[in-house]
Design a protein around this motif. Structure first.
Motif, PDB file in Angstrom:
ATOM      1  N   SER A   7       0.831  -1.211   0.000  1.00 31.27           N
ATOM      2  CA  SER A   7       0.000   0.000   0.000  1.00 31.27           C
ATOM      3  C   SER A   7       0.860   1.253   0.000  1.00 31.27           C
ATOM      4  N   VAL A   8       1.928   1.230   0.747  1.00 38.40           N
ATOM      5  CA  VAL A   8       2.849   2.376   0.770  1.00 38.40           C
ATOM      6  C   VAL A   8       3.424   2.606  -0.625  1.00 38.40           C
ATOM      7  N   GLU A   9       3.785   1.536  -1.314  1.00 40.61           N
ATOM      8  CA  GLU A   9       4.315   1.669  -2.678  1.00 40.61           C
ATOM      9  C   GLU A   9       3.273   2.257  -3.618  1.00 40.61           C
ATOM     10  N   LEU A  10       2.025   1.840  -3.484  1.00 48.54           N
ATOM     11  CA  LEU A  10       0.955   2.422  -4.306  1.00 48.54           C
ATOM     12  C   LEU A  10       0.821   3.914  -4.033  1.00 48.54           C
ATOM     13  N   ALA A  11       0.894   4.290  -2.762  1.00 52.65           N
ATOM     14  CA  ALA A  11       0.781   5.706  -2.397  1.00 52.65           C
ATOM     15  C   ALA A  11       1.961   6.502  -2.955  1.00 52.65           C
ATOM     16  N   LYS A  12       3.146   5.914  -2.978  1.00 47.14           N
ATOM     17  CA  LYS A  12       4.316   6.601  -3.538  1.00 47.14           C
ATOM     18  C   LYS A  12       4.132   6.853  -5.030  1.00 47.14           C
ATOM     19  N   ILE A  13       3.552   5.885  -5.731  1.00 51.03           N
ATOM     20  CA  ILE A  13       3.394   5.990  -7.182  1.00 51.03           C
ATOM     21  C   ILE A  13       2.228   6.901  -7.562  1.00 51.03           C
ATOM     22  N   PHE A  14       1.088   6.726  -6.902  1.00 48.82           N
ATOM     23  CA  PHE A  14      -0.137   7.393  -7.329  1.00 48.82           C
ATOM     24  C   PHE A  14      -0.562   8.553  -6.432  1.00 48.82           C
ATOM     25  N   GLY A  15      -0.070   8.598  -5.209  1.00 45.59           N
ATOM     26  CA  GLY A  15      -0.545   9.591  -4.251  1.00 45.59           C
ATOM     27  C   GLY A  15       0.235  10.889  -4.277  1.00 45.59           C
ATOM     28  N   ALA A  16      -0.173  11.783  -3.410  1.00 47.08           N
ATOM     29  CA  ALA A  16       0.523  13.059  -3.240  1.00 47.08           C
ATOM     30  C   ALA A  16       1.905  12.801  -2.629  1.00 47.08           C
ATOM     31  N   THR A  17       2.726  13.823  -2.608  1.00 45.08           N
ATOM     32  CA  THR A  17       4.123  13.704  -2.214  1.00 45.08           C
ATOM     33  C   THR A  17       4.358  12.955  -0.906  1.00 45.08           C
ATOM     34  N   GLU A  18       3.652  13.303   0.143  1.00 45.01           N
ATOM     35  CA  GLU A  18       3.898  12.682   1.445  1.00 45.01           C
ATOM     36  C   GLU A  18       2.820  11.675   1.852  1.00 45.01           C
ATOM     37  N   SER A  19       1.920  11.341   0.947  1.00 46.21           N
ATOM     38  CA  SER A  19       0.800  10.476   1.336  1.00 46.21           C
ATOM     39  C   SER A  19       1.254   9.085   1.761  1.00 46.21           C
ATOM     40  N   HIS A  20       2.384   8.615   1.244  1.00 45.50           N
ATOM     41  CA  HIS A  20       2.854   7.279   1.633  1.00 45.50           C
ATOM     42  C   HIS A  20       3.152   7.201   3.124  1.00 45.50           C
ATOM     43  N   LYS A  21       3.623   8.294   3.708  1.00 43.85           N
ATOM     44  CA  LYS A  21       3.902   8.311   5.149  1.00 43.85           C
ATOM     45  C   LYS A  21       2.600   8.242   5.941  1.00 43.85           C
ATOM     46  N   TYR A  22       1.597   8.956   5.473  1.00 44.68           N
ATOM     47  CA  TYR A  22       0.289   8.953   6.118  1.00 44.68           C
ATOM     48  C   TYR A  22      -0.326   7.555   6.050  1.00 44.68           C
ATOM     49  N   VAL A  23      -0.308   6.962   4.858  1.00 47.76           N
ATOM     50  CA  VAL A  23      -0.837   5.613   4.654  1.00 47.76           C
ATOM     51  C   VAL A  23      -0.111   4.624   5.558  1.00 47.76           C
TER      52      VAL A  23
END
Length: 158
Positions: free
Chosen positions: A119-135
């Motif tokens: 899920s973190v990898e998906l957030a890094k690819i498709f999400g906003a800049t820092e969304s992977h940390k939030y996820v």
């Protein structure tokens, strides 16, 4: 040979096929949340419009149908860990959180760390800049509840 080792035949590994399935599922879930189309229409459209030969189509279908079918329960599972109302989440973040929550709660054969990391990898690819940390933070807290036995066993073995 592990499933992360590149294949000489050029075929993707099982890990790559699952990652591709999650990527397609995220895009399909985003479309579902934004366009309001039926899951059947979206799945059919994705299978026609995309080359899914390098994706685990069974996992794609399971995630798309499982997340849409359980979206309310998934939202309730991670709602206590949010710092804002669900309606204020970015649609991509919300879809990623739902995939991660689904895997943590319904795909127990997937180790919790894999569910979170994917899920973190998906957030890094498709999400906003820092969304992977939030996820990562939200799913880590959910994992403490949903996979407490697995987490304790892992800590006991390290």
């Amino acid at each position: 040979m592990s499933d992360t080792t590149p294949r000489k035949s050029g075929k993707p590994s099982l890990t790559e096929m699952r990652r591709n399935a999650r990527s397609f599922a995220l895009q399909a879930l985003y479309q579902w949340s934004m366009a309001g189309q039926s899951v059947n229409e979206i799945e059919a459209q994705f299978r026609v419009d995309n080359d899914m030969s390098n994706a685990d189509t069974q996992l794609f279908s399971e995630l798309l149908r499982g997340v849409t079918g359980a979206s309310r329960d998934l939202d309730e599972a991670f709602r206590p860990f949010l710092d804002r109302p669900i309606d204020d989440l970015d649609p991509v973040e919300l879809s990623v959180l739902r995939i991660g929550a689904y895997e943590l709660m319904h795909r127990l054969q997937v180790p919790y760390r894999v569910a979170i990391n994917e899920s973190v990898e998906l957030a890094k690819i498709f999400g906003a800049t820092e969304s992977h940390k939030y996820v990562n933070g939200i799913l880590d807290k959910l994992a403490q509840r949903a996979r407490s036995t697995e987490i304790r066993a892992r800590r006991g073995n390290s």
